[in-house]
Design a protein around this motif. Sequence first.
Motif, PDB file in Angstrom:
ATOM      1  N   MET A   1       0.854  -1.172   0.000  1.00 15.63           N
ATOM      2  CA  MET A   1       0.000   0.000   0.000  1.00 15.63           C
ATOM      3  C   MET A   1       0.901   1.237   0.000  1.00 15.63           C
ATOM      4  O   MET A   1       1.829   1.331   0.793  1.00 15.63           O
ATOM      5  N   LEU A   2       0.620   2.162  -0.872  1.00 14.14           N
ATOM      6  CA  LEU A   2       1.370   3.412  -0.927  1.00 14.14           C
ATOM      7  C   LEU A   2       0.525   4.522  -0.308  1.00 14.14           C
ATOM      8  O   LEU A   2      -0.604   4.763  -0.740  1.00 14.14           O
TER       9      LEU A   2
ATOM     10  N   ASP B   1       5.677   3.484   1.672  1.00 13.77           N
ATOM     11  CA  ASP B   1       5.224   2.218   1.099  1.00 13.77           C
ATOM     12  C   ASP B   1       5.235   1.184   2.216  1.00 13.77           C
ATOM     13  O   ASP B   1       6.274   0.923   2.819  1.00 13.77           O
ATOM     14  N   THR B   2       4.090   0.617   2.503  1.00 11.43           N
ATOM     15  CA  THR B   2       3.980  -0.312   3.630  1.00 11.43           C
ATOM     16  C   THR B   2       4.531  -1.698   3.317  1.00 11.43           C
ATOM     17  O   THR B   2       4.716  -2.502   4.222  1.00 11.43           O
ATOM     18  N   GLU B   3       4.813  -1.973   2.070  1.00  6.39           N
ATOM     19  CA  GLU B   3       5.165  -3.326   1.622  1.00  6.39           C
ATOM     20  C   GLU B   3       6.305  -3.969   2.413  1.00  6.39           C
ATOM     21  O   GLU B   3       6.230  -5.142   2.758  1.00  6.39           O
ATOM     22  N   CYS B   4       7.351  -3.249   2.712  1.00 10.41           N
ATOM     23  CA  CYS B   4       8.533  -3.835   3.353  1.00 10.41           C
ATOM     24  C   CYS B   4       8.663  -3.462   4.826  1.00 10.41           C
ATOM     25  O   CYS B   4       9.736  -3.609   5.403  1.00 10.41           O
ATOM     26  N   ARG B   5       7.615  -2.997   5.438  1.00 15.03           N
ATOM     27  CA  ARG B   5       7.690  -2.555   6.834  1.00 15.03           C
ATOM     28  C   ARG B   5       7.175  -3.640   7.771  1.00 15.03           C
ATOM     29  O   ARG B   5       6.219  -4.349   7.462  1.00 15.03           O
ATOM     30  N   GLY B   6       7.795  -3.724   8.932  1.00 14.78           N
ATOM     31  CA  GLY B   6       7.373  -4.680   9.947  1.00 14.78           C
ATOM     32  C   GLY B   6       6.012  -4.356  10.531  1.00 14.78           C
ATOM     33  O   GLY B   6       5.293  -5.249  10.989  1.00 14.78           O
ATOM     34  N   ASP B   7       5.648  -3.084  10.514  1.00 12.62           N
ATOM     35  CA  ASP B   7       4.356  -2.643  11.047  1.00 12.62           C
ATOM     36  C   ASP B   7       3.320  -2.459   9.937  1.00 12.62           C
ATOM     37  O   ASP B   7       2.376  -1.693  10.070  1.00 12.62           O
ATOM     38  N   ARG B   8       3.506  -3.196   8.875  1.00 11.31           N
ATOM     39  CA  ARG B   8       2.664  -3.064   7.681  1.00 11.31           C
ATOM     40  C   ARG B   8       1.166  -3.170   7.989  1.00 11.31           C
ATOM     41  O   ARG B   8       0.380  -2.320   7.592  1.00 11.31           O
ATOM     42  N   LEU B   9       0.770  -4.215   8.699  1.00  7.62           N
ATOM     43  CA  LEU B   9      -0.659  -4.422   8.953  1.00  7.62           C
ATOM     44  C   LEU B   9      -1.249  -3.300   9.793  1.00  7.62           C
ATOM     45  O   LEU B   9      -2.357  -2.831   9.519  1.00  7.62           O
ATOM     46  N   GLN B  10      -0.510  -2.845  10.782  1.00  2.39           N
ATOM     47  CA  GLN B  10      -0.998  -1.751  11.632  1.00  2.39           C
ATOM     48  C   GLN B  10      -1.157  -0.468  10.815  1.00  2.39           C
ATOM     49  O   GLN B  10      -2.155   0.244  10.963  1.00  2.39           O
ATOM     50  N   LEU B  11      -0.187  -0.175   9.956  1.00  2.00           N
ATOM     51  CA  LEU B  11      -0.271   1.034   9.124  1.00  2.00           C
ATOM     52  C   LEU B  11      -1.427   0.953   8.128  1.00  2.00           C
ATOM     53  O   LEU B  11      -2.122   1.943   7.904  1.00  2.00           O
ATOM     54  N   GLU B  12      -1.632  -0.209   7.552  1.00  2.00           N
ATOM     55  CA  GLU B  12      -2.718  -0.354   6.583  1.00  2.00           C
ATOM     56  C   GLU B  12      -4.078  -0.220   7.261  1.00  2.00           C
ATOM     57  O   GLU B  12      -4.986   0.400   6.720  1.00  2.00           O
ATOM     58  N   ARG B  13      -4.211  -0.764   8.450  1.00  2.00           N
ATOM     59  CA  ARG B  13      -5.471  -0.598   9.197  1.00  2.00           C
ATOM     60  C   ARG B  13      -5.689   0.860   9.572  1.00  2.00           C
ATOM     61  O   ARG B  13      -6.799   1.380   9.497  1.00  2.00           O
ATOM     62  N   LEU B  14      -4.606   1.510  10.013  1.00  2.00           N
ATOM     63  CA  LEU B  14      -4.689   2.927  10.363  1.00  2.00           C
ATOM     64  C   LEU B  14      -5.119   3.750   9.148  1.00  2.00           C
ATOM     65  O   LEU B  14      -5.982   4.627   9.256  1.00  2.00           O
ATOM     66  N   ALA B  15      -4.539   3.465   7.996  1.00  7.17           N
ATOM     67  CA  ALA B  15      -4.889   4.192   6.770  1.00  7.17           C
ATOM     68  C   ALA B  15      -6.358   3.991   6.410  1.00  7.17           C
ATOM     69  O   ALA B  15      -7.049   4.946   6.035  1.00  7.17           O
TER      70      ALA B  15
END
Length: 88
Positions: free
Chosen positions: A1-2, A21-35
Amino acid sequence: MLITVTRTGGFAGGERTASLDTECRGDRLQLERLAERALSGESPVGQVPVPDGFSYVIRVDSKLVELQDPYLTEDQRQLIDTVLAAAA
């Protein structure tokens, strides 16, 4: 997700754009939910901007929302702060 945040206005009237870009982040799921919560939050229509306040455009993939200080939800503020801080 960008996720892209553009902030304009403020005392100096400048513009700042940052992307995350959330793709390579360890907190990807949290950031995508926040977005998702930030884009689905209330976006008051017809609110008058405050003097020297910031205006924001948040783009998450193909979705877009335009916001103004001080009319932000906590999720919107947290997403803005996270994206701008990651680009600093």
